[in-house]
Design a protein around this motif. Structure first.
Motif, PDB file in Angstrom:
ATOM      1  N   ILE A  80      -2.667   2.483  -0.487  1.00 19.82           N
ATOM      2  CA  ILE A  80      -3.831   1.777   0.033  1.00 19.82           C
ATOM      3  C   ILE A  80      -3.531   0.282   0.067  1.00 19.82           C
ATOM      4  O   ILE A  80      -3.179  -0.310  -0.957  1.00 19.82           O
ATOM      5  CB  ILE A  80      -5.082   2.045  -0.827  1.00 19.82           C
ATOM      6  CG1 ILE A  80      -5.474   3.524  -0.713  1.00 19.82           C
ATOM      7  CG2 ILE A  80      -6.243   1.153  -0.395  1.00 19.82           C
ATOM      8  CD1 ILE A  80      -6.630   3.918  -1.604  1.00 19.82           C
ATOM      9  N   PRO A  82      -4.965  -3.205   0.185  1.00 21.42           N
ATOM     10  CA  PRO A  82      -6.256  -3.871  -0.027  1.00 21.42           C
ATOM     11  C   PRO A  82      -6.631  -4.827   1.104  1.00 21.42           C
ATOM     12  O   PRO A  82      -7.813  -5.008   1.410  1.00 21.42           O
ATOM     13  CB  PRO A  82      -6.040  -4.635  -1.344  1.00 21.42           C
ATOM     14  CG  PRO A  82      -4.923  -3.925  -2.027  1.00 21.42           C
ATOM     15  CD  PRO A  82      -4.023  -3.452  -0.928  1.00 21.42           C
ATOM     16  N   ILE A  85      -8.730  -3.917   4.785  1.00 24.19           N
ATOM     17  CA  ILE A  85     -10.171  -3.940   5.047  1.00 24.19           C
ATOM     18  C   ILE A  85     -10.541  -5.086   5.974  1.00 24.19           C
ATOM     19  O   ILE A  85     -11.508  -5.006   6.738  1.00 24.19           O
ATOM     20  CB  ILE A  85     -10.963  -4.023   3.713  1.00 24.19           C
ATOM     21  CG1 ILE A  85     -12.397  -3.541   3.915  1.00 24.19           C
ATOM     22  CG2 ILE A  85     -10.924  -5.412   3.120  1.00 24.19           C
ATOM     23  CD1 ILE A  85     -12.529  -2.068   4.188  1.00 24.19           C
ATOM     24  N   GLN A 168     -11.081   3.226   1.367  1.00 23.28           N
ATOM     25  CA  GLN A 168     -11.096   1.952   0.635  1.00 23.28           C
ATOM     26  C   GLN A 168     -12.324   1.888  -0.286  1.00 23.28           C
ATOM     27  O   GLN A 168     -12.223   1.460  -1.439  1.00 23.28           O
ATOM     28  CB  GLN A 168     -11.122   0.784   1.612  1.00 23.28           C
ATOM     29  CG  GLN A 168      -9.868   0.649   2.467  1.00 23.28           C
ATOM     30  CD  GLN A 168      -8.980  -0.491   2.048  1.00 23.28           C
ATOM     31  OE1 GLN A 168      -9.355  -1.338   1.244  1.00 23.28           O
ATOM     32  NE2 GLN A 168      -7.776  -0.538   2.589  1.00 23.28           N
ATOM     33  N   ASP A 172     -12.064   1.683  -4.427  1.00 23.64           N
ATOM     34  CA  ASP A 172     -12.561   0.518  -5.162  1.00 23.64           C
ATOM     35  C   ASP A 172     -13.922   0.764  -5.800  1.00 23.64           C
ATOM     36  O   ASP A 172     -14.461  -0.134  -6.439  1.00 23.64           O
ATOM     37  CB  ASP A 172     -12.653  -0.694  -4.232  1.00 23.64           C
ATOM     38  CG  ASP A 172     -11.287  -1.268  -3.901  1.00 23.64           C
ATOM     39  OD1 ASP A 172     -10.822  -2.141  -4.647  1.00 23.64           O
ATOM     40  OD2 ASP A 172     -10.675  -0.827  -2.915  1.00 23.64           O
TER      41      ASP A 172
END
Length: 220
Positions: A80, A82, A85, A168, A172
Motif C-alpha cells: 500500500i 500511502p 491517496i 487505504q 489506516d
C-alpha cells in the motif's frame, strides 16, 4: 495464507467473477496482506472453483494494481502506497460529483428513499463506533448515486478508484465522522432541489476531506 471457508454463494455470477470479487475483497479488507504470496490452488479450494478462473482473476487484479505477478516464481499482493491517496481521491471526487449532477434528471422517490435509508444506517454506524460498517455503507450510498447517473464509463472508472480508496481506508482504519453524515443529507436535499452546482460542491468537499483525515492519522 489462511482463508475463510464459510463464504456466501453469489447468484448468477461466473466462476471468474466470483473469484475476482472475493480475492479483491480479501486484499481490500486485509485478509490477504500487503506483500503476501498467493497460492492459486489454495484460493481455488477456498472458493470451490477450478484454478483457471483464479488465475484469470489474478491477471485482472494485476492490471488494476492489486497484485504483482512474477512468471515462474510467485504472485504477491501489492504494498500500500500511502501517497497514492493524493492521486486517487481528487479524480474520484470529480467523478462522484459529476455522477450526482447526472443523476438529478433520473431521480425517483425510490432512489431518494434508498439514499435516505442508507444514510440513516451510515449515521447509526458512525454514532455506534462501527468504523468498518460505516466505510461499507458510505460506499453503498455513493454507489446508488453512481448507478442513478446511468453512465457505464463513469461506473467502471469509479469502481476501480473506489476499490483502492477503500483499501487505504481499511488499512489506516479511517474514522468517518458525523460531518460526513450531514454532508450526505445535504447532497440528498440538493439533488431533490435540482441544484447541480450545490450538489457538485458538497460532493467534492465530502470526498476531499478524507485526504486531510488520512494525513492526520498518518501524522503528516
Amino acid at each position: 495464507m489462511p482463508l475463510p471457508t464459510q463464504l456466501s454463494k453469489p447468484i448468477r455470477m461466473t466462476a471468474k467473477e466470483t473469484a475476482f470479487n472475493q480475492i479483491q475483497n480479501w486484499i481490500i479488507d486485509g485478509t490477504l496482506r500487503p506483500g503476501e504470496k498467493l497460492n492459486d490452488l489454495e484460493i481455488a479450494k477456498a472458493l470451490g472453483v477450478s484454478r483457471t478462473p483464479v488465475r484469470e482473476s489474478l491477471q485482472l487484479l494485476e492490471t488494476q494494481g492489486f497484485v504483482k505477478m512474477y512468471p515462474g516464481k510467485a504472485t504477491q499482493v501489492t504494498e500500500i502506497d500511502p501517497d497514492a491517496i493524493n492521486d486517487l481521491l481528487p479524480p474520484l471526487a470529480v467523478l462522484q460529483a459529476l455522477s450526482a449532477e447526472l443523476a438529478i434528471p433520473h431521480l425517483t422517490d425510490e432512489i431518494i428513499g434508498r439514499l435516505t435509508e442508507t444514510n440513516e444506517r451510515f449515521g447509526e454506524a458512525i454514532r455506534g463506533g462501527d468504523e468498518l460498517s460505516a466505510i461499507r455503507i458510505d460506499e453503498e450510498f455513493h454507489q446508488i448515486i453512481v448507478e442513478a447517473a446511468d453512465n457505464p464509463y463513469i461506473t467502471n472508472i469509479v469502481g476501480n478508484l473506489q476499490a483502492h480508496v477503500r483499501r487505504q481506508f481499511y488499512h489506516d482504519a479511517i474514522v468517518l465522522r458525523e460531518q460526513s453524515f450531514k454532508e450526505h443529507t445535504d447532497i440528498i436535499r440538493a439533488m431533490k432541489d435540482g441544484d447541480a452546482g450545490k450538489v457538485n460542491s458538497i460532493m467534492t468537499k465530502n470526498w476531499l476531506t478524507a485526504i486531510d483525515e488520512l494525513r492526520a492519522l498518518r501524522g503528516q
